[in-house]
Design an enzyme around this catalytic site. Structure first.
Site, mmCIF file in Angstrom:
data_model
loop_
_atom_site.group_PDB
_atom_site.id
_atom_site.type_symbol
_atom_site.label_atom_id
_atom_site.label_comp_id
_atom_site.label_asym_id
_atom_site.label_seq_id
_atom_site.Cartn_x
_atom_site.Cartn_y
_atom_site.Cartn_z
ATOM 1 N N ARG A 196 0.867 -1.184 0.000
ATOM 2 C CA ARG A 196 0.000 0.000 0.000
ATOM 3 C C ARG A 196 0.902 1.231 0.000
ATOM 4 O O ARG A 196 2.125 1.084 -0.034
ATOM 5 C CB ARG A 196 -0.905 -0.009 1.229
ATOM 6 C CG ARG A 196 -0.136 0.122 2.524
ATOM 7 C CD ARG A 196 -1.062 0.244 3.711
ATOM 8 N NE ARG A 196 -0.297 0.464 4.914
ATOM 9 C CZ ARG A 196 -0.810 0.413 6.137
ATOM 10 N NH1 ARG A 196 -2.084 0.134 6.307
ATOM 11 N NH2 ARG A 196 -0.061 0.639 7.179
ATOM 12 N N ASN A 209 -4.931 7.962 4.180
ATOM 13 C CA ASN A 209 -4.579 7.253 5.403
ATOM 14 C C ASN A 209 -3.118 7.526 5.718
ATOM 15 O O ASN A 209 -2.236 7.243 4.900
ATOM 16 C CB ASN A 209 -4.778 5.737 5.234
ATOM 17 C CG ASN A 209 -4.646 5.002 6.551
ATOM 18 O OD1 ASN A 209 -5.459 5.193 7.453
ATOM 19 N ND2 ASN A 209 -3.621 4.180 6.684
ATOM 20 N N GLU A 210 -2.893 8.111 6.868
ATOM 21 C CA GLU A 210 -1.517 8.295 7.364
ATOM 22 C C GLU A 210 -0.568 8.779 6.263
ATOM 23 O O GLU A 210 0.361 8.070 5.861
ATOM 24 C CB GLU A 210 -0.998 7.000 7.978
ATOM 25 C CG GLU A 210 -1.783 6.573 9.192
ATOM 26 C CD GLU A 210 -1.249 5.306 9.835
ATOM 27 O OE1 GLU A 210 -0.485 4.581 9.186
ATOM 28 O OE2 GLU A 210 -1.598 5.058 11.001
ATOM 29 N N GLU A 220 -7.268 5.387 15.531
ATOM 30 C CA GLU A 220 -6.887 3.973 15.457
ATOM 31 C C GLU A 220 -5.979 3.628 16.618
ATOM 32 O O GLU A 220 -5.057 4.381 16.947
ATOM 33 C CB GLU A 220 -6.030 3.701 14.209
ATOM 34 C CG GLU A 220 -6.712 3.664 12.902
ATOM 35 C CD GLU A 220 -5.712 3.328 11.786
ATOM 36 O OE1 GLU A 220 -4.672 2.688 12.031
ATOM 37 O OE2 GLU A 220 -5.972 3.743 10.656
ATOM 38 N N GLU A 274 -2.055 -7.959 6.934
ATOM 39 C CA GLU A 274 -2.166 -7.789 8.389
ATOM 40 C C GLU A 274 -3.154 -8.797 8.983
ATOM 41 O O GLU A 274 -3.935 -8.477 9.871
ATOM 42 C CB GLU A 274 -2.570 -6.344 8.701
ATOM 43 C CG GLU A 274 -1.449 -5.385 8.333
ATOM 44 C CD GLU A 274 -1.748 -3.924 8.615
ATOM 45 O OE1 GLU A 274 -2.920 -3.536 8.561
ATOM 46 O OE2 GLU A 274 -0.783 -3.188 8.890
ATOM 47 N N HIS A 282 -3.222 -9.051 12.672
ATOM 48 C CA HIS A 282 -3.390 -7.830 13.470
ATOM 49 C C HIS A 282 -4.684 -7.940 14.266
ATOM 50 O O HIS A 282 -5.702 -8.397 13.745
ATOM 51 C CB HIS A 282 -3.446 -6.615 12.543
ATOM 52 C CG HIS A 282 -3.300 -5.324 13.271
ATOM 53 N ND1 HIS A 282 -4.313 -4.802 14.033
ATOM 54 C CD2 HIS A 282 -2.264 -4.474 13.382
ATOM 55 C CE1 HIS A 282 -3.896 -3.668 14.576
ATOM 56 N NE2 HIS A 282 -2.656 -3.444 14.186
HETATM 57 C C1 GAL Z 1 -2.009 1.910 10.948
HETATM 58 C C2 GAL Z 1 -2.726 1.914 9.610
HETATM 59 C C3 GAL Z 1 -3.715 0.781 9.525
HETATM 60 C C4 GAL Z 1 -3.076 -0.504 9.959
HETATM 61 C C5 GAL Z 1 -2.500 -0.340 11.322
HETATM 62 C C6 GAL Z 1 -1.843 -1.586 11.844
HETATM 63 O O1 GAL Z 1 -0.881 2.693 10.983
HETATM 64 O O2 GAL Z 1 -3.403 3.118 9.407
HETATM 65 O O3 GAL Z 1 -4.181 0.684 8.205
HETATM 66 O O4 GAL Z 1 -2.081 -0.854 9.051
HETATM 67 O O5 GAL Z 1 -1.522 0.662 11.288
HETATM 68 O O6 GAL Z 1 -1.299 -1.374 13.124
#
Ligand code: GAL
Length: 665
Positions: free
Chosen positions: A104, A142-143, A296, A344, A347
């Protein structure tokens, strides 16, 4: 109202799962779902062919379930067809490698083709959903953080430099290009920093970091403006991220978002996670001017170094409320449902692979109830109550990275975190101030701690001087005030910008090995760094005891006008720094949040509400101005102590212990 929810990726699941999702969200009290963050290839499977039907159904279902939506623009992850059509819009590393899709964040923000595609998909989403009743906010991208060194970046960098420096003579001067024959005679000769033979020019690298932050910001602003035009009433934000790789200056970005939204992933499995949470919350509150949103965090497994760590019962609740106590208007997670595959796949999520019959989902249900009952009790913004601030300055961080530094152990983030940790452990409330952006807030604090503020403008230096002259208490750590904002050293002795107010002059640095601790003559302990300090009006509080610096000043204090300025010429250990900062706080007349707090209990004020978190396993008794309350091991409690709200230290009824599923009533 406090938000509760997180990233929801229904495009990863068949539609029959969506009904269960909404039912479970309702069970957990989810109020908001972030949708569409990485859905570009589902929304536009082929160039110009859009499939919005599935998103319509998702938004309608969420709306029917009473759940709001933070609708994302999916521009952080262009689809494979985009790469193949526009290979020149893929990022190029400093080594000249052009990346391709497969992960990504693979785009170049300066590539006109990427920018056009990002605008188009954002505009189509705006057109279709700006009036949707479920839409509560726009979540752009995103970020933001992708770094690129391609030719399009080079062109944009030159334009930025021209605006910044005006003419080449000025650029040559502030970059000190006379060193190593780097003088530029044409703008076209300037490239982004790329792989080169040996050390790059630090001023070139620093300007590139600033440029990249501004360039990414312009990508955000472009989308924001078109979303705003579609519906001016919907707030627009993008999720800031905290951590070592961050490539943007959030203190500057904060002015461009309607609400500061922050992602935070603590990476310590032990008590360090609570300290990280406090740090992130305080910093985010500073960026947001009191109000922000945790966009998040991980519901369960924390990525520690090399291994995942499952949060102990109650920790999800304590962490989440920790952010809320520090001003977040809710708690949101990555992500709602743990995926079956994808990068992920392990995760953590609120609904894990095991399904809702799981500890994490049960704790989430309790947390949802807790947040709902807390909602009417917390104000929209956390009023400022801290009397101590720590400085934060992204450009100083950037300037202290890279080669050519006096010690490989210099770590800006670690220094700022240590200062915050020392105050956190001392139960002293802490804010952040951003002297690279504005010095207006300095006067609001009785004490300001300045770790590694390497770059300081003349105006900021004057503001700090006035702050002390007017009665402030300033604690300056080594490697502060060394250079001007361009990174040129301030001559005549360190710490240039602060020499006068500190009443010292440093004539030599003595970097030390990190593994060797040494003692100062008053018992404070230090490592990693030492300096030859000459006092010029300051009083010596502690001296070095060994080596060539034996007997020389290590810690000093200068009375300046109505205030005092301390200088720490060495890197104190955690305990020693905490001891010293407590002394300064006492002189500044700043008290801990509550006197006599047990060490494992964290107390945070948000308005007239006091949050008490017991991070230890045993129950703890917390003395309040009137009476006392017990907080279960691993649990929390909220109270309204006398003197800041409801008289009599009334427990508000909110409490939990991790054994009871739920937490709160
Ligand atoms: C963030 C990101 C998410 C996911 C997450 C995992 O930084 O915005 O999409 O990747 O980390 O910890």
């Amino acid at each position: 109202m406090l938000h509760f929810g997180g990233d929801y990726n229904p495009e990863q699941w068949p539609e029959e799962v969506w009904d269960e999702d909404v039912a479970l969200m309702r069970q957990a009290g989810v109020t908001i779902a972030t949708v569409g963050v990485f859905a570009w290839s589902n929304l536009e499977p082929e160039p110009g062919r859009y499939e919005f039907g599935w998103l319509d159904r998702v938004l309608d279902r969420l709306h029917d379930g009473g759940i709001k939506v933070a609708l994302a623009t999916p521009t952080a992850s262009p689809p494979p067809w985009f790469t193949l059509a526009h290979p020149q819009a893929m990022p190029v590393t400093a080594d000249g490698v052009r990346l391709t899709h497969g992960s990504r964040d693979t785009y170049c923000v300066s590539a006109p083709e990427y920018r056009a595609a990002a605008r188009t998909i954002a505009a189509r989403l705006a057109e279709r959903y700006a009036g949707h009743p479920a839409l509560a906010m726009w979540h752009v991208h995103n970020e933001y953080g992708t770094d690129c060194r391609c030719d399009a970046t080079a062109a944009a960098f030159r334009t930025w430099l021209q605006k910044q420096h005006g003419d080449l003579d000025t650029l040559n001067e502030v970059w000190t290009t006379a060193f190593w024959s780097q003088r530029y005679s044409d703008w076209a000769q300037i490239l982004p920093p790329r792989a080169t033979q040996y050390l790059p020019n630090p001023a070139h690298v620093l300007d590139f970091r600033r440029f990249l932050s501004d360039e990414l910001l312009s990508g955000y602003v472009e989308q924001r403006d078109l979303l705003r035009a579609a519906n001016p009433d919907v707030p627009i934000t993008t999720n800031f991220v905290q951590g070592g790789w961050v490539s943007v200056d959030h203190a500057r970005w904060a002015a461009e978002v309607d609400l500061v939204a922050v992602d935070h992933y603590p990476d310590d499995a032990g008590p360090g996670a609570e300290e990280e949470t406090a740090f992130a919350g305080d910093l985010a509150r500073g960026w947001g001017g009191g109000s922000w949103l945790l966009m998040e965090t991980a519901p369960n497994l924390i990525y520690t170094r090399g291994r995942m760590h499952a949060k102990e019962p109650g920790r999800l609740t304590r962490h989440s409320l920790g952010y809320v106590a520090r001003g977040s208007n809710g708690a949101m997670y990555f992500q709602w449902r743990q995926p079956r595959g994808g990068a992920e796949l392990f995760h953590s999520a609120l609904v894990p692979h095991a399904g809702p019959d799981s500890p994490v989902f049960r704790e989430a249900v309790g947390l949802g109830r807790t947040l709902k009952s807390l909602s009417p009790q917390v104000a929209d913004a956390a009023p400022r109550t801290a009397r101590i601030a720590v400085t934060w300055d992204a450009p100083s961080w950037w300037a202290l990275q890279g080669g050519g530094r006096p010690s490989a152990d210099i770590d800006y983030l670690a220094a700022v975190r240590q200062a915050h940790r020392a105050l956190f452990r001392s139960k002293l409330e802490t804010d952040f101030v951003f002297p690279g952006v504005s010095t207006d807030a300095l006067g609001d604090y009785r004490m300001i701690v300045v770790p590694h503020l390497y770059l300081v403008s003349d105006e900021a230096a004057a503001a700090f001087r006035d702050y002390v002259a007017e009665g402030g208490h300033l604690v300056v750590g080594h490697l502060s005030g060394i250079a001007d904002p361009a990174g040129r050293i301030r001559l005549g002795g360190y710490p240039g910008a602060f020499r006068e107010v500190l009443g010292v002059r440093v004539v030599e640095w003595h970097p030390q090995p990190p593994e060797t601790e040494f003692a100062l003559d008053d018992g404070l302990r230090a490592s990693r760094w030492a300096e030859r300090v000459e006092t010029a009006g300051a009083q010596t509080l502690a001296r070095y005891t060994a080596g060539v610096l034996a007997g020389a000043p290590a810690v000093t204090r200068n009375r300046f006008g109505a205030g005092s300025a301390w200088y720490l010429s060495t890197a104190l250990t955690d305990d020693s720094l905490a001891r010293l900062l407590r002394q300064v706080a006492a002189e500044a007349g700043v008290e801990p949040v509550l006197p006599g707090l047990p060490s494992q209990v964290e107390a945070v004020r948000r308005g007239d509400l006091l949050f008490l978190f017991n991070h230890g396993p045993e129950a703890a008794t917390v003395p309040l101005p009137e009476g006392e309350v017990t907080v279960q091991g691993g649990g929390f409690r909220t109270v309204r102590p006398a003197g800041c709200g409801t008289p009599g230290g009334t427990p508000t009824g909110m409490s939990s212990s991790p054994g009871r599923s739920g937490g709160g009533r």
